[in-house]
Scaffold this motif. Structure first.
Motif, mmCIF file in Angstrom:
data_model
loop_
_atom_site.group_PDB
_atom_site.id
_atom_site.type_symbol
_atom_site.label_atom_id
_atom_site.label_comp_id
_atom_site.label_asym_id
_atom_site.label_seq_id
_atom_site.Cartn_x
_atom_site.Cartn_y
_atom_site.Cartn_z
ATOM 1 N N VAL A 31 -93.352 -58.556 47.389
ATOM 2 C CA VAL A 31 -92.556 -58.791 48.423
ATOM 3 C C VAL A 31 -91.740 -59.824 48.179
ATOM 4 C CG1 VAL A 31 -92.285 -59.494 50.972
ATOM 5 C CG2 VAL A 31 -93.606 -57.400 50.145
ATOM 6 N N PHE A 32 -92.287 -60.905 47.725
ATOM 7 C CA PHE A 32 -91.853 -62.415 47.467
ATOM 8 C C PHE A 32 -91.294 -62.434 46.094
ATOM 9 C CE2 PHE A 32 -94.183 -62.776 51.615
ATOM 10 C CZ PHE A 32 -93.135 -63.496 52.335
ATOM 11 N N HIS A 33 -92.298 -62.558 45.172
ATOM 12 C CA HIS A 33 -92.109 -63.004 43.904
ATOM 13 C C HIS A 33 -91.441 -62.246 43.121
ATOM 14 C CE1 HIS A 33 -94.668 -66.802 44.194
ATOM 15 N NE2 HIS A 33 -95.645 -65.886 44.808
ATOM 16 N N ALA A 34 -91.611 -60.927 42.892
ATOM 17 C CA ALA A 34 -90.922 -60.219 41.889
ATOM 18 C C ALA A 34 -89.423 -60.079 42.423
ATOM 19 C CB ALA A 34 -91.554 -58.867 41.840
ATOM 20 N N GLN A 58 -94.791 -48.207 41.775
ATOM 21 C CA GLN A 58 -93.777 -49.108 42.668
ATOM 22 C C GLN A 58 -92.970 -50.197 42.097
ATOM 23 O OE1 GLN A 58 -95.884 -51.461 45.705
ATOM 24 N NE2 GLN A 58 -94.114 -52.573 46.307
ATOM 25 N N ALA A 59 -93.543 -50.977 40.925
ATOM 26 C CA ALA A 59 -92.996 -52.190 40.398
ATOM 27 C C ALA A 59 -91.788 -51.424 39.448
ATOM 28 C CB ALA A 59 -93.836 -52.858 39.431
ATOM 29 N N LEU A 60 -92.209 -50.108 38.672
ATOM 30 C CA LEU A 60 -91.529 -49.517 37.947
ATOM 31 C C LEU A 60 -90.219 -49.037 38.403
ATOM 32 C CD1 LEU A 60 -91.515 -49.206 34.606
ATOM 33 C CD2 LEU A 60 -92.509 -47.028 35.138
ATOM 34 N N PRO A 274 -85.143 -64.925 58.544
ATOM 35 C CA PRO A 274 -85.030 -63.240 58.428
ATOM 36 C C PRO A 274 -85.232 -62.782 57.065
ATOM 37 C CG PRO A 274 -82.608 -64.127 58.432
ATOM 38 C CD PRO A 274 -83.625 -65.417 58.616
ATOM 39 N N GLN A 275 -85.708 -63.622 56.014
ATOM 40 C CA GLN A 275 -85.649 -63.092 54.645
ATOM 41 C C GLN A 275 -86.921 -62.520 54.502
ATOM 42 O OE1 GLN A 275 -84.336 -66.240 51.391
ATOM 43 N NE2 GLN A 275 -84.746 -67.413 53.179
ATOM 44 N N GLU A 276 -87.978 -62.872 55.204
ATOM 45 C CA GLU A 276 -89.139 -61.947 54.837
ATOM 46 C C GLU A 276 -89.266 -60.639 55.477
ATOM 47 O OE1 GLU A 276 -94.056 -61.900 55.987
ATOM 48 O OE2 GLU A 276 -93.074 -63.717 56.281
ATOM 49 N N GLY A 282 -87.354 -53.834 52.009
ATOM 50 C CA GLY A 282 -86.791 -53.342 50.861
ATOM 51 C C GLY A 282 -85.405 -53.933 50.330
ATOM 52 N N LYS A 283 -84.800 -54.901 51.294
ATOM 53 C CA LYS A 283 -83.508 -55.405 50.977
ATOM 54 C C LYS A 283 -83.744 -56.475 49.937
ATOM 55 C CE LYS A 283 -81.904 -54.366 55.613
ATOM 56 N NZ LYS A 283 -81.492 -55.177 56.949
#
Length: 369
Positions: A31-34, A58-60, A274-276, A282-283
């Motif tokens: 959610v945050f780093h990638a 999910q990552a791919l 609002p970022q989290e 998924g934005k």
């Protein structure tokens, strides 16, 4: 670098993206780093370390070019191919993985909290300095919209001399979710004091500097819970400012995110950046010019003499938040061999306060630092 020594490696060309290995793809990693790494100019998400097939899929799906590793050892083995490691694994692994990354010659970013103790944080800082490698802690809430706005108001003198800082990171989660974050095992470093408390204490220190006195109340409110889920901290800063900090999962009616009182005026702000919520939905940053912006009706109010809820004060446009700024600053630090945006010694200062708060709550005393 963490205090005085400048990083000596890597030395990538300014035209070559810095290659990042992300350890862990749970909540923090996915959610945050990638998303932030991928959205930051000059960085590329090269490798994700997870053996979980669902998380790999999910990552791919989002990062088709990403490579995978089953364990951190695979990352250390090809350290020469990488420029930065990001540790987004459970809290109890932060210190050991940071040490291993530094031993492999890799700069490292660690999700908060860096460690369980200030002594461990200082030890990591010394190791990074010794090896001339960047070590930074992901305190993304310094790039929240409300924090950026408050910092600007203070810098502009709009509040006068700040006397009291109230900060709340409250939620209404009466049902337990389970998992290590709610574990009572001290080796897990769970509970809200070390989770959300890491954010609110870091913000207070960033705004008002060192703390001389700590008082705390910490409770386990929810049936079946084993870790603190309702905690209050009262800090006295060396400059005389008093910070009252609240972190809770049991707040049925949420208070203001910030209430800051000065000799000239006060600032009151409700609602979280609002970022989290956008990231969880998924934005992604960079897909909209309005990233990090807030609706006008959520702006805080600046004034004196009356509550903003009864018409007091004037609305203050909230500056856009942007967690990418953290990673942009990390990339800049690596390329210019300068200090990262959050150092390990700053994390140690936060851990000193959290340790004092833990002692205060357990013994019913005020701790002098």
């Amino acid at each position: 670098m963490t205090s005085t020594a400048a990083p000596t490696s890597p030395d990538p060309s300014a035209d070559t993206p810095l290659r990042v290995a992300l350890l862990g793809y749970g909540l923090a990693g996915s959610v945050f780093h990638a998303p932030m790494i991928a959205a930051t100019e000059g960085l590329v998400l090269d490798t994700v370390v997870t053996s979980n097939e669902e998380r790999r899929a999910q990552a791919l799906a989002e990062f088709p070019e990403v490579r995978f590793a089953d364990s951190p050892d695979e990352v250390w083995a090809r350290a020469a191919e990488l420029d930065l490691v990001v540790v987004a694994t459970p809290n109890k692994t932060h210190v050991s993985l940071a040490k291993a990354a530094l031993a492999a010659g890799l700069p490292v970013v660690v999700d908060k909290p860096l460690s369980a103790t200030a002594a461990e944080a200082r030890e990591l800082a010394a190791l990074a300095d010794e090896r001339g490698l960047l070590l930074s802690v992901f305190q993304n809430r310094r790039w929240d919209n409300d924090f950026l706005t408050l910092r600007a108001l203070i810098a502009e003198g709009e509040l006068g001399d700040v006397q009291r800082f109230e900060s709340r990171f409250e939620r209404w989660r009466p049902q337990l979710k389970g998992g290590w974050r709610e574990s009572g095992d001290p080796t897990e470093i769970g509970g809200l004091l070390y989770d959300l408390g890491s954010h609110v204490v870091d913000q207070a220190l960033a705004l008002f500097g060192p703390v001389t006195q700590v008082y705390a109340e910490s409770d386990v409110r929810r049936p079946g819970a084993a870790a603190d889920d309702d905690t209050f901290l009262a800090l006295t800063h060396a400059n005389g400012v008093r910070s009252h900090l609240y972190v809770s999962a049991t707040t049925a009616q949420l208070g203001p995110r910030f209430r800051v009182l000065g000799s000239r005026a006060g600032y009151v702000k409700y609602g979280l950046d609002p970022q989290e919520a956008a990231l969880r939905d998924g934005k992604r940053p960079g897909t909209s010019a309005a990233w990090g912006e807030e609706l006008k009706e959520m702006w805080g109010h600046l004034g004196s003499g009356e509550s903003p809820l009864t018409g007091g004060g004037v609305p203050v446009p909230t500056l856009p938040g942007d967690y990418r700024a953290y990673y942009a600053a990390v990339a800049h630090a690596l390329r210019t061999r300068t200090a990262p945006p959050v150092t390990a010694l700053e994390a140690a200062a936060t851990m000193t306060v959290l340790e004092a708060a833990k002692k205060s709550a357990a013994e019913g005393i005020t701790v002098q630092l």
